[in-house]
Design a protein around this motif. Structure first.
Motif, PDB file in Angstrom:
ATOM      1  N   UNK A  93      25.468  42.123  29.884  1.00 53.56           N
ATOM      2  CA  UNK A  93      26.073  42.267  31.208  1.00 53.56           C
ATOM      3  C   UNK A  93      27.139  41.203  31.398  1.00 53.56           C
ATOM      4  N   UNK A  94      26.834  39.982  30.989  1.00 54.02           N
ATOM      5  CA  UNK A  94      27.792  38.884  31.085  1.00 54.02           C
ATOM      6  C   UNK A  94      29.059  39.207  30.298  1.00 54.02           C
ATOM      7  N   UNK A  95      28.895  39.778  29.109  1.00 54.58           N
ATOM      8  CA  UNK A  95      30.047  40.123  28.297  1.00 54.58           C
ATOM      9  C   UNK A  95      30.889  41.197  28.970  1.00 54.58           C
ATOM     10  N   UNK A  96      30.247  42.180  29.588  1.00 55.51           N
ATOM     11  CA  UNK A  96      31.001  43.219  30.291  1.00 55.51           C
ATOM     12  C   UNK A  96      31.771  42.630  31.459  1.00 55.51           C
ATOM     13  N   UNK A  97      31.150  41.680  32.162  1.00 55.72           N
ATOM     14  CA  UNK A  97      31.831  41.036  33.286  1.00 55.72           C
ATOM     15  C   UNK A  97      33.049  40.252  32.804  1.00 55.72           C
ATOM     16  N   UNK A  98      32.893  39.536  31.690  1.00 54.04           N
ATOM     17  CA  UNK A  98      34.010  38.779  31.149  1.00 54.04           C
ATOM     18  C   UNK A  98      35.121  39.709  30.676  1.00 54.04           C
ATOM     19  N   UNK A  99      34.745  40.828  30.048  1.00 58.71           N
ATOM     20  CA  UNK A  99      35.751  41.770  29.573  1.00 58.71           C
ATOM     21  C   UNK A  99      36.525  42.362  30.736  1.00 58.71           C
ATOM     22  N   UNK A 100      35.837  42.650  31.835  1.00 57.41           N
ATOM     23  CA  UNK A 100      36.534  43.184  33.010  1.00 57.41           C
ATOM     24  C   UNK A 100      37.537  42.173  33.546  1.00 57.41           C
ATOM     25  N   UNK A 101      37.145  40.901  33.618  1.00 57.93           N
ATOM     26  CA  UNK A 101      38.059  39.857  34.087  1.00 57.93           C
ATOM     27  C   UNK A 101      39.295  39.793  33.196  1.00 57.93           C
ATOM     28  N   UNK A 102      39.096  39.852  31.881  1.00 60.97           N
ATOM     29  CA  UNK A 102      40.225  39.826  30.952  1.00 60.97           C
ATOM     30  C   UNK A 102      41.110  41.054  31.127  1.00 60.97           C
ATOM     31  N   UNK A 103      40.490  42.223  31.273  1.00 60.74           N
ATOM     32  CA  UNK A 103      41.260  43.462  31.419  1.00 60.74           C
ATOM     33  C   UNK A 103      42.094  43.448  32.694  1.00 60.74           C
ATOM     34  N   UNK A 104      41.496  42.993  33.795  1.00 58.76           N
ATOM     35  CA  UNK A 104      42.222  42.949  35.071  1.00 58.76           C
ATOM     36  C   UNK A 104      43.381  41.957  34.984  1.00 58.76           C
ATOM     37  N   UNK A 105      43.147  40.814  34.355  1.00 63.17           N
ATOM     38  CA  UNK A 105      44.204  39.808  34.237  1.00 63.17           C
ATOM     39  C   UNK A 105      45.346  40.312  33.370  1.00 63.17           C
ATOM     40  N   UNK A 106      45.002  40.948  32.252  1.00 62.36           N
ATOM     41  CA  UNK A 106      46.046  41.477  31.365  1.00 62.36           C
ATOM     42  C   UNK A 106      46.856  42.571  32.069  1.00 62.36           C
ATOM     43  N   UNK A 107      46.177  43.427  32.808  1.00 64.10           N
ATOM     44  CA  UNK A 107      46.877  44.482  33.545  1.00 64.10           C
ATOM     45  C   UNK A 107      47.774  43.885  34.625  1.00 64.10           C
ATOM     46  N   UNK A 108      47.331  42.793  35.251  1.00 63.36           N
ATOM     47  CA  UNK A 108      48.170  42.154  36.271  1.00 63.36           C
ATOM     48  C   UNK A 108      49.457  41.615  35.651  1.00 63.36           C
ATOM     49  N   UNK A 109      49.372  41.151  34.404  1.00 64.66           N
ATOM     50  CA  UNK A 109      50.580  40.702  33.702  1.00 64.66           C
ATOM     51  C   UNK A 109      51.528  41.881  33.483  1.00 64.66           C
ATOM     52  N   UNK A 110      50.999  43.010  33.044  1.00 67.21           N
ATOM     53  CA  UNK A 110      51.837  44.193  32.837  1.00 67.21           C
ATOM     54  C   UNK A 110      52.512  44.618  34.139  1.00 67.21           C
ATOM     55  N   UNK A 111      51.758  44.580  35.236  1.00 68.22           N
ATOM     56  CA  UNK A 111      52.314  44.991  36.528  1.00 68.22           C
ATOM     57  C   UNK A 111      53.390  44.012  37.000  1.00 68.22           C
ATOM     58  N   UNK A 112      53.181  42.731  36.707  1.00 69.48           N
ATOM     59  CA  UNK A 112      54.190  41.739  37.066  1.00 69.48           C
ATOM     60  C   UNK A 112      55.467  41.967  36.264  1.00 69.48           C
ATOM     61  N   UNK A 113      55.321  42.201  34.967  1.00 67.40           N
ATOM     62  CA  UNK A 113      56.496  42.404  34.109  1.00 67.40           C
ATOM     63  C   UNK A 113      57.291  43.623  34.558  1.00 67.40           C
ATOM     64  N   UNK A 114      56.607  44.648  35.016  1.00 66.42           N
ATOM     65  CA  UNK A 114      57.297  45.850  35.484  1.00 66.42           C
ATOM     66  C   UNK A 114      58.203  45.559  36.678  1.00 66.42           C
ATOM     67  N   UNK A 115      57.899  44.493  37.405  1.00 68.62           N
ATOM     68  CA  UNK A 115      58.720  44.115  38.565  1.00 68.62           C
ATOM     69  C   UNK A 115      59.839  43.142  38.203  1.00 68.62           C
ATOM     70  N   UNK A 116      59.903  42.730  36.945  1.00 68.53           N
ATOM     71  CA  UNK A 116      60.905  41.747  36.519  1.00 68.53           C
ATOM     72  C   UNK A 116      62.230  42.450  36.228  1.00 68.53           C
ATOM     73  N   UNK A 117      62.868  42.892  37.299  1.00 66.91           N
ATOM     74  CA  UNK A 117      64.117  43.645  37.190  1.00 66.91           C
ATOM     75  C   UNK A 117      65.142  43.059  38.154  1.00 66.91           C
TER      76      UNK A 117
END
Length: 234
Positions: A93-117
């Motif tokens: 369960x701990x590993x799934x929680x950590x993976x979710x945190x990593x996934x959300x953070x990585x996706x936030x980077x992608x969303x930020x880059x999409x606004x870099x225009x």
């Protein structure tokens, strides 16, 4: 917390009750594991109890898990440190929680880059990170921000990972900016352990992903992608 302490203490009592000549190591480990897991907790497997003899950590090893009737037999005269170690959550369960945190953070980077225009504002980028992160129950660190890359490693403009759409300086073609979402599983506050090491104030896990991005006429260009993935668009 009190329940965790009570369960751990009771697991020790149950283990000690099995410390009788003729019983096996697995009987002791099973007594701990079965009681702990019955209450929704998990035993630590990396560290074990151990014999006390000519060395502080002597044979036999005594895991906090096992199967009844298995393992070496306990013998009269043995001296063993019985050491139940219990986690409040199951490791998977701990590993799934950590993976979710990593996934959300990585996706936030992608969303930020999409606004870099060119023409967008710094607040558009920060809002893209903040809104996505908070939507998933996490928080963004406010003490540290992204920044321009120029004649200095940390140059203008600063790029917070939070903000309001339509606010802040406009992005311009030719800018090079380090985009750095920093996301905490708990509260956003951090503290400095020393001159270089930052940690979350509440002890919660934290994640950080980063890319250096150039703003071009064709959109964002990720300069820090692996060589085979570089190009004028992201």
């Amino acid at each position: 917390m009190q329940k965790l302490l009570d369960v751990t203490r009771e697991s020790l009592d149950r283990a000690i009750d099995k410390m009788r000549a003729g019983n096996r190591l697995g009987d002791v480990g099973h007594a701990v594991q079965s009681w702990v897991e019955q209450h929704g907790y998990s035993v630590v497997r990396e560290f074990v109890g151990h014999g006390i003899g000519t060395k502080m950590h002597d044979e036999p090893n005594l895991p906090n898990y096992g199967d009844e009737g298995h393992g070496a037999r306990l013998q009269e005269g043995m001296v063993i440190a019985v050491e139940p170690m219990v986690n409040a959550g199951r490791p998977e369960v701990r590993m799934r929680e950590m993976q979710k945190l990593l996934d959300v953070t990585r996706e936030s980077l992608d969303r930020a880059i999409d606004k870099m225009r060119a023409g967008n504002r710094l607040g558009d980028v920060g809002h893209a990170v903040q809104s996505w992160v908070e939507q998933h129950g996490y928080s963004v660190v406010r003490e540290f921000v992204g920044h321009g890359i120029g004649t200095k490693m940390h140059d203008e403009p600063n790029l917070p990972n939070y903000g309001d759409e339509g606010h802040g300086a406009r992005l311009q073609e030719g800018m090079v900016i380090a985009v750095e979402p920093m996301v905490n599983a708990g509260r956003p506050e951090v503290r400095m352990r020393d001159e270089w090491v930052a940690e979350t104030a509440d002890g919660s896990p934290s994640a950080h992903f980063e890319h250096t991005v150039a703003i071009t006429a064709n959109g964002p260009w990720i300069l820090t992608r692996p060589k085979e993935m570089t190009g004028p668009s992201w």
